[in-house]
Scaffold this motif. Structure first.
Motif, PDB file in Angstrom:
ATOM      1  N   GLU A  53       4.323  10.208  -7.135  1.00  0.00           N
ATOM      2  CA  GLU A  53       5.354  10.611  -8.089  1.00  0.00           C
ATOM      3  C   GLU A  53       4.774  10.818  -9.480  1.00  0.00           C
ATOM      4  N   VAL A  54       3.871   9.932  -9.889  1.00  0.00           N
ATOM      5  CA  VAL A  54       3.257  10.068 -11.210  1.00  0.00           C
ATOM      6  C   VAL A  54       2.407  11.333 -11.276  1.00  0.00           C
ATOM      7  N   LEU A  55       1.640  11.594 -10.215  1.00  0.00           N
ATOM      8  CA  LEU A  55       0.809  12.794 -10.196  1.00  0.00           C
ATOM      9  C   LEU A  55       1.666  14.053 -10.235  1.00  0.00           C
ATOM     10  N   CYS A  93      -6.913  11.215  -7.777  1.00  0.00           N
ATOM     11  CA  CYS A  93      -6.684   9.790  -7.574  1.00  0.00           C
ATOM     12  C   CYS A  93      -7.326   9.362  -6.264  1.00  0.00           C
ATOM     13  N   ASP A  94      -8.144   8.322  -6.320  1.00  0.00           N
ATOM     14  CA  ASP A  94      -8.857   7.861  -5.134  1.00  0.00           C
ATOM     15  C   ASP A  94      -8.663   6.364  -4.991  1.00  0.00           C
ATOM     16  N   ALA A  95      -8.047   5.956  -3.886  1.00  0.00           N
ATOM     17  CA  ALA A  95      -7.802   4.532  -3.652  1.00  0.00           C
ATOM     18  C   ALA A  95      -8.947   3.881  -2.899  1.00  0.00           C
ATOM     19  N   GLY A  96     -10.060   4.589  -2.738  1.00  0.00           N
ATOM     20  CA  GLY A  96     -11.168   4.059  -1.960  1.00  0.00           C
ATOM     21  C   GLY A  96     -11.761   2.798  -2.542  1.00  0.00           C
ATOM     22  N   GLY A 135      -5.323  -1.433  -7.483  1.00  0.00           N
ATOM     23  CA  GLY A 135      -5.057  -0.960  -6.136  1.00  0.00           C
ATOM     24  C   GLY A 135      -4.038  -1.822  -5.432  1.00  0.00           C
ATOM     25  N   ALA A 136      -3.529  -1.315  -4.315  1.00  0.00           N
ATOM     26  CA  ALA A 136      -2.444  -1.991  -3.623  1.00  0.00           C
ATOM     27  C   ALA A 136      -2.906  -3.180  -2.811  1.00  0.00           C
ATOM     28  N   GLY A 137      -4.213  -3.349  -2.632  1.00  0.00           N
ATOM     29  CA  GLY A 137      -4.684  -4.436  -1.792  1.00  0.00           C
ATOM     30  C   GLY A 137      -5.394  -5.545  -2.525  1.00  0.00           C
ATOM     31  N   PHE A 190       0.836  -1.202   0.000  1.00  0.00           N
ATOM     32  CA  PHE A 190       0.000   0.000   0.000  1.00  0.00           C
ATOM     33  C   PHE A 190       0.872   1.254   0.000  1.00  0.00           C
ATOM     34  N   SER A 191       1.922   1.258   0.824  1.00  0.00           N
ATOM     35  CA  SER A 191       2.794   2.430   0.922  1.00  0.00           C
ATOM     36  C   SER A 191       3.589   2.645  -0.363  1.00  0.00           C
ATOM     37  N   ILE A 192       4.101   1.563  -0.941  1.00  0.00           N
ATOM     38  CA  ILE A 192       4.870   1.675  -2.183  1.00  0.00           C
ATOM     39  C   ILE A 192       3.984   2.160  -3.325  1.00  0.00           C
ATOM     40  N   GLN A 193       2.772   1.601  -3.422  1.00  0.00           N
ATOM     41  CA  GLN A 193       1.858   2.031  -4.479  1.00  0.00           C
ATOM     42  C   GLN A 193       1.471   3.493  -4.307  1.00  0.00           C
ATOM     43  N   SER A 194       1.237   3.910  -3.071  1.00  0.00           N
ATOM     44  CA  SER A 194       0.881   5.308  -2.815  1.00  0.00           C
ATOM     45  C   SER A 194       2.026   6.241  -3.188  1.00  0.00           C
TER      46      SER A 194
END
Length: 224
Positions: free
Chosen positions: A101-103, A116-119, A193-195, A92-96
């Motif tokens: 960085e991309v944004l 960007c919404d990871a919800g 998503g990261a999960g 989750f932390s790495i993906q965030s």
């Protein structure tokens, strides 16, 4: 596929790897036969938990199947749960961090920008882990508030990389993976998503029968 003779690891075979290690490679060189190139040793468990697209986890918290072909069976359920908790947080932390960085790289003043919404990814993972142990559910629900950054992320990732665990492994054919899945084949596609990589309770040894045509002679399964 063979290890290329020019590899620095080649002279050390077959004693180059410990039982917890595998080989990661950068490419395959095709000559008269395929050779692995740019090869390095790596710990199996941290790599698959951080890099696998899909990880199926048994309800007894002892078995994982990674990307439908690598089965890992652990001796200690608490040890596996700790590894999964750390992997959830790190991924989750790495993906965030990558998303930020991309944004930042493409950030422009534009009315068409969509935040960007990871919800959605978070909700997807929570729906998959409703049958999971309480500590795993808490780990999932607490991800947004525990996001690691900078040095803390680097230190935690390096610590995870060197984690040791007692496990056994075997490779699976597609039909053998299907046997572990049993009748549980109706499943929604993985969400972004990261999960979304973790699928709890999607595999079981109970559905693997020695007389089944899906099971080959080399497969090792614990029977009671």
């Amino acid at each position: 596929v063979n290890l290329h003779p020019s590899s620095v690891i080649y002279p050390q075979l077959p004693t180059a790897l410990s039982r917890e290690e595998g080989l990661a490679f950068g490419s395959i060189l095709q000559t008269h036969m395929p050779f692995l190139t740019h090869v390095t040793r790596c710990p199996v468990v941290p790599v698959v938990l951080l890099c696998a697209v899909r990880v199926d986890m048994a309800e007894d918290c002892r078995m994982l199947i990674c990307d439908q072909w690598l089965q890992l069976t652990f001796v200690d359920t608490e040890e596996l749960l700790c590894l999964i908790e750390d992997a959830l947080l790190l991924r989750f932390s790495i993906q965030s961090a990558l998303d930020r960085e991309v944004l930042d790289l493409f950030e422009v003043d534009c009315d068409d920008d969509v935040p960007c919404d990871a919800g959605d990814a978070q909700a997807d993972l929570e729906s998959q882990t409703r049958r999971a142990p309480a500590r795993l559910r808490r780990a999932v629900q607490g991800l947004p508030g525990k996001q690691l950054k900078g040095y803390d992320l680097t230190r935690r990732a390096l610590t995870f990389w060197h984690r040791k665990a007692e496990f056994s492994w075997q490779t699976l054919m597609p039909n053998e993976y299907a046997a572990f899945r049993g009748g549980d084949t109706a499943e929604a596609p993985l969400a972004a998503g990261a999960g979304s990589w973790l699928h709890f309770g999607s595999i079981s040894e109970e559905s693997v029968k020695p007389e089944s045509s899906l099971v080959s002679d080399h497969l090792t399964v614990a029977y009671s």
